[in-house]
Design a protein around this motif. Structure first.
Motif, PDB file in Angstrom:
ATOM      1  N   PHE A   1       0.833  -1.208   0.000  1.00  0.00           N
ATOM      2  CA  PHE A   1       0.000   0.000   0.000  1.00  0.00           C
ATOM      3  C   PHE A   1       0.871   1.264   0.000  1.00  0.00           C
ATOM      4  CE2 PHE A   1      -1.816   3.331   2.768  1.00  0.00           C
ATOM      5  CZ  PHE A   1      -2.845   3.756   1.947  1.00  0.00           C
ATOM      6  N   PHE A   2       1.904   1.277   0.849  1.00  0.00           N
ATOM      7  CA  PHE A   2       2.790   2.446   0.912  1.00  0.00           C
ATOM      8  C   PHE A   2       3.549   2.625  -0.400  1.00  0.00           C
ATOM      9  CE2 PHE A   2       6.732   4.671   1.999  1.00  0.00           C
ATOM     10  CZ  PHE A   2       6.195   5.828   2.532  1.00  0.00           C
ATOM     11  N   LEU A   3       4.020   1.527  -0.970  1.00  0.00           N
ATOM     12  CA  LEU A   3       4.730   1.599  -2.250  1.00  0.00           C
ATOM     13  C   LEU A   3       3.814   2.121  -3.346  1.00  0.00           C
ATOM     14  CD1 LEU A   3       7.454   0.979  -3.579  1.00  0.00           C
ATOM     15  CD2 LEU A   3       6.609  -1.296  -4.087  1.00  0.00           C
ATOM     16  N   CYS A   4       2.555   1.674  -3.357  1.00  0.00           N
ATOM     17  CA  CYS A   4       1.594   2.166  -4.352  1.00  0.00           C
ATOM     18  C   CYS A   4       1.315   3.652  -4.157  1.00  0.00           C
ATOM     19  CB  CYS A   4       0.291   1.378  -4.271  1.00  0.00           C
ATOM     20  SG  CYS A   4       0.435  -0.287  -4.937  1.00  0.00           S
ATOM     21  N   SER A   5       1.164   4.070  -2.890  1.00  0.00           N
ATOM     22  CA  SER A   5       0.903   5.491  -2.648  1.00  0.00           C
ATOM     23  C   SER A   5       2.119   6.348  -3.011  1.00  0.00           C
ATOM     24  CB  SER A   5       0.478   5.729  -1.202  1.00  0.00           C
ATOM     25  OG  SER A   5       1.531   5.402  -0.330  1.00  0.00           O
ATOM     26  N   LEU A   6       3.309   5.731  -3.034  1.00  0.00           N
ATOM     27  CA  LEU A   6       4.520   6.444  -3.440  1.00  0.00           C
ATOM     28  C   LEU A   6       4.614   6.562  -4.959  1.00  0.00           C
ATOM     29  CD1 LEU A   6       7.377   7.575  -2.575  1.00  0.00           C
ATOM     30  CD2 LEU A   6       8.209   5.280  -2.993  1.00  0.00           C
ATOM     31  N   LEU A   7       4.287   5.474  -5.661  1.00  0.00           N
ATOM     32  CA  LEU A   7       4.521   5.434  -7.112  1.00  0.00           C
ATOM     33  C   LEU A   7       3.323   5.849  -7.964  1.00  0.00           C
ATOM     34  CD1 LEU A   7       6.584   2.124  -7.355  1.00  0.00           C
ATOM     35  CD2 LEU A   7       7.424   4.469  -7.355  1.00  0.00           C
ATOM     36  N   LEU A   8       2.109   5.646  -7.479  1.00  0.00           N
ATOM     37  CA  LEU A   8       0.930   5.936  -8.286  1.00  0.00           C
ATOM     38  C   LEU A   8       0.841   7.397  -8.746  1.00  0.00           C
ATOM     39  CD1 LEU A   8      -0.743   3.563  -8.985  1.00  0.00           C
ATOM     40  CD2 LEU A   8      -2.524   4.380  -7.456  1.00  0.00           C
ATOM     41  N   PRO A   9       1.094   8.366  -7.904  1.00  0.00           N
ATOM     42  CA  PRO A   9       1.029   9.758  -8.385  1.00  0.00           C
ATOM     43  C   PRO A   9       2.079  10.063  -9.456  1.00  0.00           C
ATOM     44  CG  PRO A   9       0.881   9.719  -6.015  1.00  0.00           C
ATOM     45  CD  PRO A   9       1.224   8.334  -6.458  1.00  0.00           C
ATOM     46  N   LEU A  10       3.208   9.368  -9.426  1.00  0.00           N
ATOM     47  CA  LEU A  10       4.221   9.592 -10.469  1.00  0.00           C
ATOM     48  C   LEU A  10       3.706   9.166 -11.835  1.00  0.00           C
ATOM     49  CD1 LEU A  10       7.502   8.479  -8.673  1.00  0.00           C
ATOM     50  CD2 LEU A  10       6.671  10.799  -9.085  1.00  0.00           C
ATOM     51  N   GLY A  11       2.883   8.111 -11.872  1.00  0.00           N
ATOM     52  CA  GLY A  11       2.300   7.659 -13.140  1.00  0.00           C
ATOM     53  C   GLY A  11       1.275   8.625 -13.685  1.00  0.00           C
ATOM     54  N   ALA A  12       0.651   9.399 -12.801  1.00  0.00           N
ATOM     55  CA  ALA A  12      -0.371  10.352 -13.225  1.00  0.00           C
ATOM     56  C   ALA A  12       0.220  11.668 -13.730  1.00  0.00           C
ATOM     57  CB  ALA A  12      -1.330  10.628 -12.067  1.00  0.00           C
ATOM     58  N   LEU A  13       1.509  11.891 -13.477  1.00  0.00           N
ATOM     59  CA  LEU A  13       2.140  13.123 -13.954  1.00  0.00           C
ATOM     60  C   LEU A  13       2.175  13.129 -15.472  1.00  0.00           C
ATOM     61  CD1 LEU A  13       5.222  13.622 -11.611  1.00  0.00           C
ATOM     62  CD2 LEU A  13       3.136  14.960 -11.664  1.00  0.00           C
ATOM     63  N   GLU A  14       1.863  14.260 -16.022  1.00  0.00           N
ATOM     64  CA  GLU A  14       1.918  14.400 -17.478  1.00  0.00           C
ATOM     65  C   GLU A  14       3.184  15.168 -17.828  1.00  0.00           C
ATOM     66  OE1 GLU A  14      -1.572  16.004 -19.234  1.00  0.00           O
ATOM     67  OE2 GLU A  14      -2.883  14.729 -18.026  1.00  0.00           O
ATOM     68  N   LEU A  15       4.181  14.440 -18.265  1.00  0.00           N
ATOM     69  CA  LEU A  15       5.438  15.066 -18.675  1.00  0.00           C
ATOM     70  C   LEU A  15       5.363  15.305 -20.165  1.00  0.00           C
ATOM     71  CD1 LEU A  15       7.880  12.850 -16.613  1.00  0.00           C
ATOM     72  CD2 LEU A  15       6.998  15.100 -16.030  1.00  0.00           C
ATOM     73  N   ASP A  16       5.457  16.561 -20.558  1.00  0.00           N
ATOM     74  CA  ASP A  16       5.298  16.939 -21.952  1.00  0.00           C
ATOM     75  C   ASP A  16       6.622  17.508 -22.471  1.00  0.00           C
ATOM     76  OD1 ASP A  16       4.244  17.483 -24.418  1.00  0.00           O
ATOM     77  OD2 ASP A  16       3.216  19.313 -23.781  1.00  0.00           O
ATOM     78  N   PHE A  17       7.298  16.697 -23.269  1.00  0.00           N
ATOM     79  CA  PHE A  17       8.555  17.135 -23.870  1.00  0.00           C
ATOM     80  C   PHE A  17       8.372  17.463 -25.344  1.00  0.00           C
ATOM     81  CE2 PHE A  17       9.976  14.350 -20.359  1.00  0.00           C
ATOM     82  CZ  PHE A  17      10.686  15.291 -19.639  1.00  0.00           C
ATOM     83  N   SER A  18       7.132  17.595 -25.780  1.00  0.00           N
ATOM     84  CA  SER A  18       6.882  17.851 -27.197  1.00  0.00           C
ATOM     85  C   SER A  18       7.447  19.204 -27.637  1.00  0.00           C
ATOM     86  CB  SER A  18       5.392  17.780 -27.503  1.00  0.00           C
ATOM     87  OG  SER A  18       4.704  18.795 -26.803  1.00  0.00           O
ATOM     88  N   ASP A  19       7.445  20.210 -26.731  1.00  0.00           N
ATOM     89  CA  ASP A  19       8.003  21.518 -27.093  1.00  0.00           C
ATOM     90  C   ASP A  19       9.489  21.415 -27.387  1.00  0.00           C
ATOM     91  OD1 ASP A  19       5.543  22.640 -26.733  1.00  0.00           O
ATOM     92  OD2 ASP A  19       5.973  23.446 -24.741  1.00  0.00           O
TER      93      ASP A  19
END
Length: 163
Positions: free
Chosen positions: A41-59
């Motif tokens: 549970f702690f590992l999921c709460s650590l990593l899950l928000p990182l997956g939701a980040l939208e990193l946009d390097f298209s510029d």
């Protein structure tokens, strides 16, 4: 910045909740399964928000592609201009040769330089003639010189330069 502070707060709450649950868990087999579940549970709460980040390097990629296309465009333009100038020099040389041959002048060598300064183009015409054609020099300069054409005449024997 707000997303990072929310992520840090959720990690703190997950750590506190997981710690309380681990203290209350028994030491038996069921307690070990509960402790493993809390760790996941702690590992999921650590990593899950990182997956939701939208990193946009298209510029960055788009800028890099635009720079490459601009450089390629500049290279192609330069090559095309060089080829066009070479074709123009060949045509001008033929025209000069025909023009002079009508008066019985056979040039030994014709050098043509096309100089471009901003929007204006200057033609430098360098003629190497035989000494027998020296009397025609004034006529050649009068007929061939203009604001855009500069004529320079040299002779094979006892060179004389005018222009």
């Amino acid at each position: 910045m707000e997303a990072i502070s929310q992520w840090a707060a959720s990690l703190c709450f997950a750590a506190v909740a997981g710690g309380l649950c681990q203290m209350l868990a028994p030491d038996s087999g069921l307690g070990r399964v509960l402790k493993l579940s809390i760790s996941v549970f702690f590992l999921c709460s650590l990593l899950l928000p990182l997956g939701a980040l939208e990193l946009d390097f298209s510029d960055v990629l788009q800028t890099s592609q635009q720079e490459k296309s601009y450089e390629l465009s500049e290279e192609i333009t330069e090559e095309v201009n060089t080829e066009v100038y070479q074709m123009m020099e060949g045509q001008i040389e033929g025209e000069v040769q025909n023009f002079l041959s009508q008066k019985g002048i056979t040039p030994v060598q014709i050098n043509i330089d096309i100089l471009q300064q901003g929007d204006s183009v200057m033609l430098m015409l360098d003629l190497l003639l035989e000494e027998k054609d020296r009397p025609m020099q004034a006529w050649m300069e009068e007929q061939m010189s203009s604001d855009l054409v500069q004529v320079s005449v040299h002779y094979t024997e006892g060179e004389k330069n005018n222009g």
